[in-house]
Enzyme design. Structure first.
Site, mmCIF file in Angstrom:
data_model
loop_
_atom_site.group_PDB
_atom_site.id
_atom_site.type_symbol
_atom_site.label_atom_id
_atom_site.label_comp_id
_atom_site.label_asym_id
_atom_site.label_seq_id
_atom_site.Cartn_x
_atom_site.Cartn_y
_atom_site.Cartn_z
ATOM 1 N N LYS A 229 0.842 -1.200 0.000
ATOM 2 C CA LYS A 229 0.000 0.000 0.000
ATOM 3 C C LYS A 229 0.876 1.249 0.000
ATOM 4 C CE LYS A 229 -3.504 2.270 2.808
ATOM 5 N NZ LYS A 229 -4.473 2.168 3.891
ATOM 6 N N GLU A 235 10.448 -4.651 4.742
ATOM 7 C CA GLU A 235 10.527 -6.050 4.312
ATOM 8 C C GLU A 235 10.253 -6.165 2.808
ATOM 9 O OE1 GLU A 235 8.858 -4.901 6.883
ATOM 10 O OE2 GLU A 235 8.911 -6.276 8.588
ATOM 11 N N GLY A 291 -4.861 -1.979 5.009
ATOM 12 C CA GLY A 291 -4.081 -3.124 4.518
ATOM 13 C C GLY A 291 -4.764 -4.453 4.800
ATOM 14 N N ARG A 292 -5.285 -4.601 6.017
ATOM 15 C CA ARG A 292 -5.890 -5.894 6.385
ATOM 16 C C ARG A 292 -7.298 -6.059 5.820
ATOM 17 N NH1 ARG A 292 -4.805 -2.496 10.455
ATOM 18 N NH2 ARG A 292 -6.471 -1.696 11.783
ATOM 19 N N GLU A 377 -4.827 -6.775 14.610
ATOM 20 C CA GLU A 377 -4.332 -5.438 14.261
ATOM 21 C C GLU A 377 -5.499 -4.440 14.365
ATOM 22 O OE1 GLU A 377 -2.561 -4.256 10.288
ATOM 23 O OE2 GLU A 377 -0.699 -4.611 11.360
ATOM 24 N N HIS A 408 -5.189 -33.470 17.546
ATOM 25 C CA HIS A 408 -4.093 -34.309 18.044
ATOM 26 C C HIS A 408 -2.958 -33.460 18.580
ATOM 27 C CE1 HIS A 408 -5.980 -37.974 16.549
ATOM 28 N NE2 HIS A 408 -6.455 -37.156 15.619
ATOM 29 N N LYS A 528 9.225 -0.751 14.221
ATOM 30 C CA LYS A 528 9.766 -0.417 12.887
ATOM 31 C C LYS A 528 10.844 0.648 13.022
ATOM 32 C CE LYS A 528 5.589 -0.891 10.028
ATOM 33 N NZ LYS A 528 4.656 -0.163 9.182
HETATM 34 O O1 F6P Z 1 3.045 -2.878 9.765
HETATM 35 C C1 F6P Z 1 1.712 -3.055 9.638
HETATM 36 C C2 F6P Z 1 1.243 -2.762 8.250
HETATM 37 O O2 F6P Z 1 1.142 -1.392 8.068
HETATM 38 C C3 F6P Z 1 -0.058 -3.451 7.958
HETATM 39 O O3 F6P Z 1 -1.148 -2.758 8.434
HETATM 40 C C4 F6P Z 1 -0.007 -3.602 6.495
HETATM 41 O O4 F6P Z 1 -0.924 -4.544 6.036
HETATM 42 C C5 F6P Z 1 1.436 -4.027 6.314
HETATM 43 O O5 F6P Z 1 2.136 -3.263 7.270
HETATM 44 C C6 F6P Z 1 2.005 -3.837 4.958
HETATM 45 O O6 F6P Z 1 1.974 -2.502 4.544
HETATM 46 P P1 F6P Z 1 2.186 -2.106 3.049
HETATM 47 O O7 F6P Z 1 1.105 -2.727 2.241
HETATM 48 O O8 F6P Z 1 2.125 -0.615 3.024
HETATM 49 O O9 F6P Z 1 3.529 -2.610 2.610
#
Ligand code: F6P
Length: 566
Positions: A229, A235, A291-292, A377, A408, A528
């Site tokens: 987003k 990452e 995002g979620r 979240e 199990h 972060k």
């Molecule tokens: O760190 C949390 C978050 O902001 C989530 O809410 C989001 O889904 C994820 O990181 C990834 O964010 P992006 O789509 O901006 O890379």
């Protein structure tokens, strides 16, 4: 769906919402909350055995359904009065007005001053939703059309890689909502997917995730979808850089190859372009999609590539059906509202700390992981909308594994441990690929588990089986452990949409009652920022002076030592 403008009577939404909030009493002072607290004292010893024995029709009565999704909530520790009071609590919490506010594009995510409009992602073309004076639905459909066109070109082989080879591998690079939805949906709908395409999902900044996902792929046949987003997430950008290097190395280093092997899904065209992806190959969405809550936006590109545009549209139709059910159905029959209210009851009155989500459907193996972000979240918050510390519990921990594997492993604790763990069982009438007796055996286990949890086995019953006296306490099942059972005919794209929307709106319901902002995520920020500060302390050839606490300093030194850099 009615059009409701994003600003009301010329007042900014934030004013309107704070005015609305002022009218509400703090949660624990609302009459229904107080009544629920008193009611809990009077029914806390009631056992599900008695509740069922006293009402032979309970198992038929305490159910609700909508368009093929059936919810049995009779195995909760509730009476009719509990339900009445929970619905009263929803009313006293202004749930109806808040649902309307969300659907009409009001900026209900107040800490980020944003509308919350995942429901617009699945709204039909003729259902305008206005944000800041603009109808957003045509933009949603324009992106869907662009996505469909692209998906068709890739699936048909018309879209070629840089060397002219057909794309056979699709790698989604993203994290959080830009990964969990896509991977969950891919796994859930694999039955409907084009098996000539290989899908991989890279999320973790641990390089092994990328290495393992790509080690057997031919770069000439591989398309990367960089899903973010913000297009700034550490990452994802680290993995995207590695992907570009991997591709260029494999294809001889010509940067022109990037245009044929990279597309982006983002709200941030500037950053996409800075990364080197042509914005013609970018699929957009909007800041009003969390995002979620984004798996049905362009973030679902990998899903559409896997199952095709028609199935993707069926998924959206399923979401929309549940949206309409949530928006229009009285709370007593409203599946997401009921699920949300029962979670409030179990969490705040019965003291449950978690919810186990137990899909008896192997294709839903990533559903619990998906729900973890959606629920935790969203509702892992400790202050109310006006910033006051809450004096009640908010979002429970969600977790789970597909049945029967969990039986199990951790079910022992659910049956006989000291904690109360409400369970959501999810199951289907038909297997997508029937195989002998498997499905009946699977389903027998769902029903058996919910039955055993509710009714247990008394000491008397254990003794009557001839069990040695010393073993009797070990073999007693107290029962009275709550569960919901959700059933549908079979797992289709449409049903998946309904299921996800069911939980989205249940989370919304909980958040409204807890009076928290379910749509921000400030809690992920601190880690972060600290990580960004620590990276150079690990990478620099000589260790810089460290100014952390003694534990962190020592760990950094130890790490540098281990990696041989001291
Ligand atoms: O760190 C949390 C978050 O902001 C989530 O809410 C989001 O889904 C994820 O990181 C990834 O964010 P992006 O789509 O901006 O890379």
């Amino acid at each position: 769906m009615k059009t409701r403008p994003g600003t009301t009577h010329g007042r900014p939404e934030s004013d309107r919402i704070s005015t609305m909030k002022k009218k509400l009493k703090p949660l624990t002072q609302r009459p229904a909350w107080k009544a629920l607290a008193a009611h809990y004292q009077s029914i806390k010893k009631l056992h599900l055995r008695k509740l069922f024995a006293d009402d032979p029709k309970r198992g038929e009565r305490l159910t609700a359904s909508t368009s093929g999704l059936f919810l049995d909530y009779s195995k909760n520790r509730i009476t009719d009065k509990t339900l009445q009071l929970l619905v009263k609590l929803a009313n006293e919490s202004g749930l109806r007005a808040r649902i309307d506010a969300m659907f009409s594009g009001e900026k209900i995510n107040i800490t980020e001053n944003r509308a919350v409009l995942h429901v617009a992602l699945r709204a039909p073309k003729n259902a305008p939703i206005i944000v800041d004076g603009k109808n957003v639905v045509p933009d949603v459909h324009a992106v869907l059309t662009k996505l469909s066109g692209f998906a068709q070109r890739v699936r048909s082989g018309e879209w070629k890689g840089f060397t002219g080879k057909r794309i056979k591998n699709i790698v989604n690079v993203g994290i959080g909502g830009s990964d969990l939805g896509p991977v969950m949906a891919y796994e859930a709908l694999r039955h409907y997917s084009d098996r000539s395409l290989t899908f991989r999902f890279v999320s973790n900044v641990d390089g092994i995730d990328f290495v393992e996902a790509t080690q057997d792929l031919d770069p000439a046949e591989t398309l990367f979808i960089i899903s973010s987003k913000t297009f700034t997430t550490l990452e994802t950008m680290t993995n995207a850089d590695s992907a570009r290097a991997w591709l260029l190395k494999g294809l001889g280093g010509d940067v022109k190859a990037v245009a044929k092997h990279f597309v982006a899904v983002s709200t941030n065209a500037e950053k996409v372009s800075a990364f080197g992806i042509d914005t013609a190959n970018m699929f957009g969405f909007w800041d009003w999609v969390g995002g979620r809550y984004s798996m049905d936006s362009a973030i679902g590109l990998s899903t559409m590539l896997a199952i095709g545009p028609d199935n993707f549209h069926a998924l959206l139709a399923g979401f929309h059906e549940m949206d309409e059910h949530f928006r229009t159905t009285p709370f007593e029959k409203n599946l997401p509202v009921l699920l949300g209210l029962l979670t409030i009851w179990n969490t705040d009155f019965l003291g449950a700390e978690t919810v186990a989500v137990l899909p008896y459907e192997q294709y839903l193996k990533r559903f619990p992981a998906y729900l973890q972000q959606l629920t935790m979240e969203s509702n892992g918050k400790h202050v109310t909308l006006d910033g006051k510390k809450v004096n009640y519990q908010t979002g429970p921990v969600y977790w789970g594994e597909p049945g029967t594997n969990g039986q199990h492993s951790f079910y022992q604790l659910i049956h006989q441990g000291t904690r109360l763990i409400p369970c959501d069982f999810i199951a289907f009438g038909q297997a997508l690929t029937p195989l002998g007796r498997h499905h009946d055996i699977l389903m027998a286990n769902v029903f058996a588990q919910a039955e055993a949890l509710a009714f247990g086995k008394t000491a008397q019953e254990v003794k009557a089986e001839g069990t040695a006296a010393a073993l009797v306490p070990h073999r007693v099942f107290e029962g009275n452990r709550p569960s919901n059972t959700i059933l549908a005919r079979k797992l289709t794209p449409e049903v998946l949409g309904k299921l996800v929307a069911l939980y989205e709106h249940s989370v919304f319901t909980q958040g409204i009652i807890w009076n928290i902002d379910s749509f921000d995520q400030w809690g992920v920020e601190l880690g972060k920022v600290l990580a960004q500060r620590i990276v150079p302390e690990l990478e620099s050839p000589a260790c810089p002076p460290l100014k952390h606490d003694s534990s962190t300093n020592h760990l950094i030194h130890h790490y540098r030592n281990l990696k041989g850099n001291l």
